[in-house]
Design a protein around this motif. Sequence first.
Motif, PDB file in Angstrom:
ATOM      1  N   TYR A 113       0.759  -1.179  -0.093  1.00 14.39           N
ATOM      2  CA  TYR A 113       0.006  -0.077   0.258  1.00 14.39           C
ATOM      3  C   TYR A 113       0.806   1.175   0.001  1.00 14.39           C
ATOM      4  O   TYR A 113       0.561   2.227  -0.504  1.00 14.39           O
ATOM      5  CB  TYR A 113      -1.004  -0.079   1.113  1.00 14.39           C
ATOM      6  N   THR A 118      -4.039   3.881  -0.954  1.00 12.14           N
ATOM      7  CA  THR A 118      -4.902   3.047  -0.617  1.00 12.14           C
ATOM      8  C   THR A 118      -6.043   2.589  -1.551  1.00 12.14           C
ATOM      9  O   THR A 118      -6.304   1.330  -1.678  1.00 12.14           O
ATOM     10  CB  THR A 118      -5.845   4.020   0.475  1.00 12.14           C
ATOM     11  N   LEU A 119      -6.579   3.603  -2.373  1.00 12.08           N
ATOM     12  CA  LEU A 119      -7.507   3.184  -3.428  1.00 12.08           C
ATOM     13  C   LEU A 119      -7.018   2.149  -4.553  1.00 12.08           C
ATOM     14  O   LEU A 119      -7.683   1.111  -4.870  1.00 12.08           O
ATOM     15  CB  LEU A 119      -8.167   4.361  -4.143  1.00 12.08           C
TER      16      LEU A 119
END
Length: 415
Positions: A113, A118-119
């Motif tokens: 990550y 995050t996305l």
Amino acid sequence: MLYGIAAAATALFLSAVLAALLRVPALRLGLLDRRQRQRRVPLFGGAAVVLATCLVAIAGDRTGIAPLGDGIKVLLAAGGAVAALGLIADVWRLNVRFLVIGTAVAAAFVVPYGDTGTLPGVAAVAWITFVALAFRALDHADGVAGTVGVVTAFGVAACVAVEVMDGLVVLLSVFAAALTGFLMHNWPPARVALGACGSLFSGFLLAAAAVIARAGQDPVVGTAVLFALTAVAGADVLLVVVSRRLARRPLLRGAPDHLAHRLRRLGLTPQGVAVLLGVAAFCAVLVGVLAHAGWLQARAVLWVAGGVLVVVLGLLRVSVYGPPRARAGRQGGGGRDARGGRRAVRAPRAPRARGALQEERAGGRSGPRTMARPAPVYAPRRQPEAVRSSPDSEVRGAERSVSPQVKASLRVRNG
């Protein structure tokens, strides 16, 4: 370099031996391939691939000859957990939702990550889960999943080598060798099957390694590269989903509607199907590797997407579910005639014993018949004109035409 060759040779030999040995307990326990086919194939071939890969990779890391690194150790542990989940599914027929949840949880531990964000990291988890389940669906014919997996493993290893990740390169090389050893027993006609254990492990390891190789780079190019590396597995899933939606069939109900099934309907041999899908995977993986290395633009992947679309639309025209009349007959209802009316179902004829049939044939002339044959009609003989005009001949003809039953009745009646 020498260690890589020795590790690959060891993994190939160990996988081939374990696949032959684990075939026996699978047969004794009745753990057979549940695909719709007449010849059942024992499972535990995937367990041989997982054991050979993990043992050789851990041995190289423990001896210090080829250290994997912390991130690769986590990847190997997560892949082992997914393989264990697949083994449970092979033995107890685990529900698909548990496979999805378990694979997604394992993928959440291997996505970097910090490099992806995050996305994009959440999207990567979904993509790893999708590829793992797609490889499980790709294991629907002899030699298909193994051939596509070996080609994809070499392609992902090339992408990782461009990023100079030595530990991951060693792991993928060992995995490719182990899958090749398994393929020696899985080539048509297969003697052992990959199963959910090996197919989930293969898809998970390849997808996670590709995500790690593309982490921190252009997301658009990364999406194109990831699609090209797994184009054959994605095409199989797309074909099955669209076909079952059009036929209004449940998505999770098994049916012979995958890539290999339709190619077999077109007349290809099992060996030809495996070779053809392997060549298709090689072409798509080559485009992905060249795009990852920067030797091709990301637009080149559009050719791969167009090829996938053409193949899916073309194979959708191949009939695999059978006519509705056959399905209605199997369900116990009658079909419909040409006028649209309901046609009665003919009751099955009771089989006759062999001895009774022979006795009926042998005693057909002397014994009584159940169905009387029509008496043969003979034309009258042509007689001379003198005989026909004689009155005695008319009397004799009349006497000859009266049956004995009639004479007896006349005697009784006349006293």
